[in-house]
Write a protein that holds these residues in place. Structure first.
Motif, mmCIF file in Angstrom:
data_model
loop_
_atom_site.group_PDB
_atom_site.id
_atom_site.type_symbol
_atom_site.label_atom_id
_atom_site.label_comp_id
_atom_site.label_asym_id
_atom_site.label_seq_id
_atom_site.Cartn_x
_atom_site.Cartn_y
_atom_site.Cartn_z
ATOM 1 N N LYS A 2 0.839 -1.192 0.000
ATOM 2 C CA LYS A 2 0.000 0.000 0.000
ATOM 3 C C LYS A 2 0.870 1.235 0.000
ATOM 4 O O LYS A 2 1.906 1.295 0.651
ATOM 5 N N LYS A 3 0.469 2.293 -0.718
ATOM 6 C CA LYS A 3 1.259 3.501 -0.818
ATOM 7 C C LYS A 3 1.283 4.219 0.520
ATOM 8 O O LYS A 3 0.274 4.417 1.148
ATOM 9 N N THR A 5 3.842 7.223 3.040
ATOM 10 C CA THR A 5 5.011 8.096 3.077
ATOM 11 C C THR A 5 6.197 7.237 3.440
ATOM 12 O O THR A 5 6.058 6.179 4.047
ATOM 13 N N LYS A 25 9.742 4.447 -5.725
ATOM 14 C CA LYS A 25 8.346 4.714 -6.094
ATOM 15 C C LYS A 25 7.536 5.127 -4.878
ATOM 16 O O LYS A 25 6.626 5.955 -4.962
ATOM 17 N N ASP A 26 7.854 4.523 -3.692
ATOM 18 C CA ASP A 26 7.143 4.913 -2.466
ATOM 19 C C ASP A 26 7.306 6.404 -2.208
ATOM 20 O O ASP A 26 6.356 7.105 -1.848
ATOM 21 N N GLN A 28 8.227 8.698 -4.443
ATOM 22 C CA GLN A 28 7.601 9.452 -5.537
ATOM 23 C C GLN A 28 6.107 9.612 -5.310
ATOM 24 O O GLN A 28 5.545 10.690 -5.516
ATOM 25 N N ASP A 29 5.458 8.552 -4.876
ATOM 26 C CA ASP A 29 4.016 8.613 -4.636
ATOM 27 C C ASP A 29 3.679 9.604 -3.523
ATOM 28 O O ASP A 29 2.649 10.288 -3.587
ATOM 29 N N GLN A 30 4.565 9.689 -2.525
ATOM 30 C CA GLN A 30 4.269 10.580 -1.405
ATOM 31 C C GLN A 30 4.409 12.050 -1.784
ATOM 32 O O GLN A 30 3.621 12.891 -1.369
ATOM 33 N N LYS A 32 4.234 13.357 -4.805
ATOM 34 C CA LYS A 32 3.575 13.665 -6.066
ATOM 35 C C LYS A 32 2.689 14.896 -5.923
ATOM 36 O O LYS A 32 1.965 15.021 -4.937
ATOM 37 N N ASN A 33 2.770 15.797 -6.873
ATOM 38 C CA ASN A 33 1.954 17.024 -6.916
ATOM 39 C C ASN A 33 2.255 17.985 -5.771
ATOM 40 O O ASN A 33 1.441 18.852 -5.462
#
Length: 673
Positions: A2-3, A5, A25-26, A28-30, A32-33
């Motif tokens: 699960k994504k 921080t 990627k973990d 990057q997902d945190q 993002k934006n």
């Protein structure tokens, strides 16, 4: 995965026993934006949390008992790792102490048993630690007062606010048969560790004895294994168990080293500083730099072990660790409880659904309708109602013929019946006394007397002038005496009277009183003036020891006839259980029977009275118990400081100088120390 921080993922790892990878990627997902300013605020917040986690990981949480004085060595019984017998005894003792007081709430009966499953479990130390299913209590049989029996298989809950142990019907119950079923552990595994053999390895972990010194055993134990430990026992060099008095334990607060967490903290701190210097052109560059800085492996990851210390009242050389049993067996105990609620021979208090009380007969029919807010059985055919004007509960008599409760104007002077036929009553509190016949509720002696008492087979009526009228069970006068110069035993009245003769009485220069003896008809039976041996009376042998004017000790029967002349003996004691101790001219004691035959020879220095089992005697070699045939039951090394002298007793007790009290069989009755 699960994504999350990267810190949240790290936080999860700190409470996990397995190291996991944080991927780019973990991160990057945190982020993002997010702008660089938003990324900085987030990193600042997370670094604050990591800093607290570092501090927490640097300490251990522990509870430590104080040191003990090793000079005060205390040993104890070794732990029983097969406690089936112990559990059974404790459970059975607790179950045997239960009681039940059924409460009829028409048309059913609440058994009202004093049972609590928790109390039963608490009766066995550490029983809760086994985590067994709770014991179950079942009703098997009900024995009714009419002689019939009901068979059941009903689980009971006892003192439970949510469940009522109710059975159908309102027949009066005499007793119930119950069955308790419970679990007990099979033999528990035991691990013995010592400095020579300090390690025991499990599939799930290990127990490592680090040191044994100064009454302390220090361990490192896998958490999964520590949860399985039920008891820790210290053994000294003599092989005895030493009493434990405390323990302490500490845990690592994190599964990661401080160095590993610090690297994460420094990575975040460095990233924040570079944001402040505008060193990143965008968030993507920040992510690349941050991922490059965070540690990929915790090379100093601490082993996940509990530090445990157990303290003992004395030095030990080895430790036994008993593990909780994984399997159990089922035991059962069947027992009977008697009804503790009394009733008036088939009539008892019952309630309706409105909680109003009345009286039911043995067939479950209302004899007195349930209209009383307060009603309880008292004694005989008497019941207690509501509180009257004098502050005491009113007394009501059950008129069975007319099926009604009749108010009774008197109070009862004593609860116990007199000669099983009457009750003593009083007019008002501490008022004059009288008698009421139990069966008819008829006042047979008006309440005008100062006192009424049962003595022997007589009733003594004392008026305000201290004159005692002694009557029999039919209230016929037997004798009238003044004051307290009399005693009664069974069917005989012993009246002490002044001795007025000027002649010397036996070996007394002055004698103030002698005793006259009267039988149940009030007839004087003694044909001469006697002094009666203190505390003696006509016992099961029908003989009484007296002394006449000439100083002779004689035994008279219940007609007053002399049947044994004891003057040929140097001393004589009263009869008890068929034999009397007698002393010859040489100072030795033996025993005669009721026909004046010497059945136990003159061979003792002392001779006490017989019980139905034995008598205490003394020889040159000490004390011993003998039976009626002069056979030795038990010998004693020490003397006795006191003993029973009760006549015709089933059993007597003797208090030895060694602190123990023995009974007539020579068994230890109690330990006085």
């Amino acid at each position: 995965m699960k994504k999350n921080t990267w810190f949240t993922f790290l936080l999860l790892l700190t409470y996990s026993s397995v190291m996991a990878q944080t991927t780019k990627k973990d991160i990057q997902d945190q982020f993002k934006n997010k702008s660089l300013a938003e990324a900085r605020a987030y990193l600042e917040k997370q670094n604050g949390k990591i800093e607290k986690l570092i501090k927490l990981s640097s300490v251990s949480l522990k509870i430590t008992p104080g040191d003990v004085d090793l000079k005060d060595v205390r040993t104890t019984e070794k732990f029983d790792n097969s406690p089936k017998e112990q559990i059974e005894k404790k459970f059975q003792k607790t179950l045997d102490r239960l009681y039940f007081s059924p409460r009829v709430v028409y048309p059913n009966t609440d058994l009202n048993i004093s049972y609590s499953v928790r109390s039963l479990m608490y009766s066995v130390s550490n029983y809760d630690d086994y985590k067994f299913p709770e014991p179950i209590l079942k009703l098997k049989k009900v024995f009714y007062q009419d002689g019939k029996t009901g068979t059941f298989s009903k689980e009971l809950h006892g003192r439970n606010q949510e469940t009522i142990d109710e059975i159908k019907g309102v027949k009066w119950i005499d007793s119930v048969e119950l069955e308790a079923s419970y679990h007990y552990p099979e033999a528990m595994p035991v691990i013995t560790l010592s400095p020579e053999r300090p390690l025991y390895q499990f599939a799930a972990g290990k127990i490592h004895l680090i040191s044994v010194s100064d009454g302390k055993a220090v361990f490192k134990i896998s958490p999964e294994v520590k949860e399985k430990i039920l008891k820790v026992e210290g053994i000294n060099n003599a092989g005895k168990a030493v009493e434990q008095y405390g323990s302490s334990s500490s845990n690592n607060s994190s599964n990661f080293s401080v160095e590993f967490l610090s690297q994460y903290y420094e990575a975040g701190k460095s990233t924040i500083e570079k944001i402040d210097k505008s060193a990143y052109k965008d968030v993507d560059e920040l992510i690349e730099d941050l991922y490059a800085k965070i540690p990929k492996e915790d090379k100093k990851k601490p082993e996940n072990l509990v530090n445990a210390t157990y303290n003992f009242r004395g030095n030990i050389t080895q430790v036994n660790l008993f593990l909780k049993p994984e399997k159990s067996a089922v035991g059962s105990y069947t027992f009977v409880l008697k009804n503790t609620i009394k009733n008036a021979e088939g009539y008892g208090v019952a309630y309706n659904k409105k909680n109003l009380a009345g009286i039911l007969d043995k067939d479950g029919k209302w004899v007195v309708q349930p209209t009383f807010e307060e009603l309880s059985y008292y004694k005989g055919d008497y019941f207690m109602g509501e509180v009257a004007d004098d502050g005491y509960r009113s007394i009501l008599w059950l008129d069975k013929i007319n099926q009604k409760l009749v108010p009774f104007r008197y109070h009862f002077y004593r609860n116990e019946p007199i000669l099983d036929k009457y009750y003593a009553i009083e007019d008002g509190i501490n008022g004059p006394k009288g008698l009421v016949e139990i069966k008819t509720n008829k006042v047979v002696i008006e309440a005008t007397l100062d006192n009424i008492s049962e003595q022997g087979n007589f009733i003594v009526l004392r008026d305000r002038s201290d004159v005692n009228t002694i009557v029999n069970i039919d209230l016929k006068k037997v004798l009238t005496v003044e004051g307290h110069n009399y005693k009664i035993n069974g069917d005989f009245i012993f009246l002490s009277k002044p001795y007025t003769s000027k002649e010397k009485f036996a070996d007394y220069s002055v004698l103030s009183n002698t005793d006259d003896i009267y039988n149940a008809e009030g007839k004087k039976i003694n044909k001469d003036d006697y002094v009666i041996e203190t505390f003696d009376y006509f016992g099961i042998d029908g003989l009484l020891l007296v002394k006449n004017k000439l100083g002779k000790k004689l035994f008279i029967n219940t007609k007053g006839d002399v049947v044994i002349d004891g003057s040929k003996y140097r001393n004589v004691e009263p009869f008890s259980c068929g034999l009397a101790a007698v002393k010859n001219a040489e100072g030795n004691w033996g025993y005669i029977n009721t026909k004046n035959v010497l059945v136990i020879p003159f061979m003792y220095n002392e001779a006490k009275n017989f019980s139905k089992i034995s008598a205490m005697v003394r020889t040159d070699n000490g004390y011993q118990l003998i039976d009626h045939k002069n056979k030795v039951i038990k010998k004693f090394d020490d003397g006795f400081r006191s003993y029973s002298v009760k006549k015709d007793a089933d059993n007597l007790t003797y208090s030895n100088y060694n602190g123990k009290t023995y009974n007539s069989k020579g068994e230890i009755h109690k330990d006085d120390r």
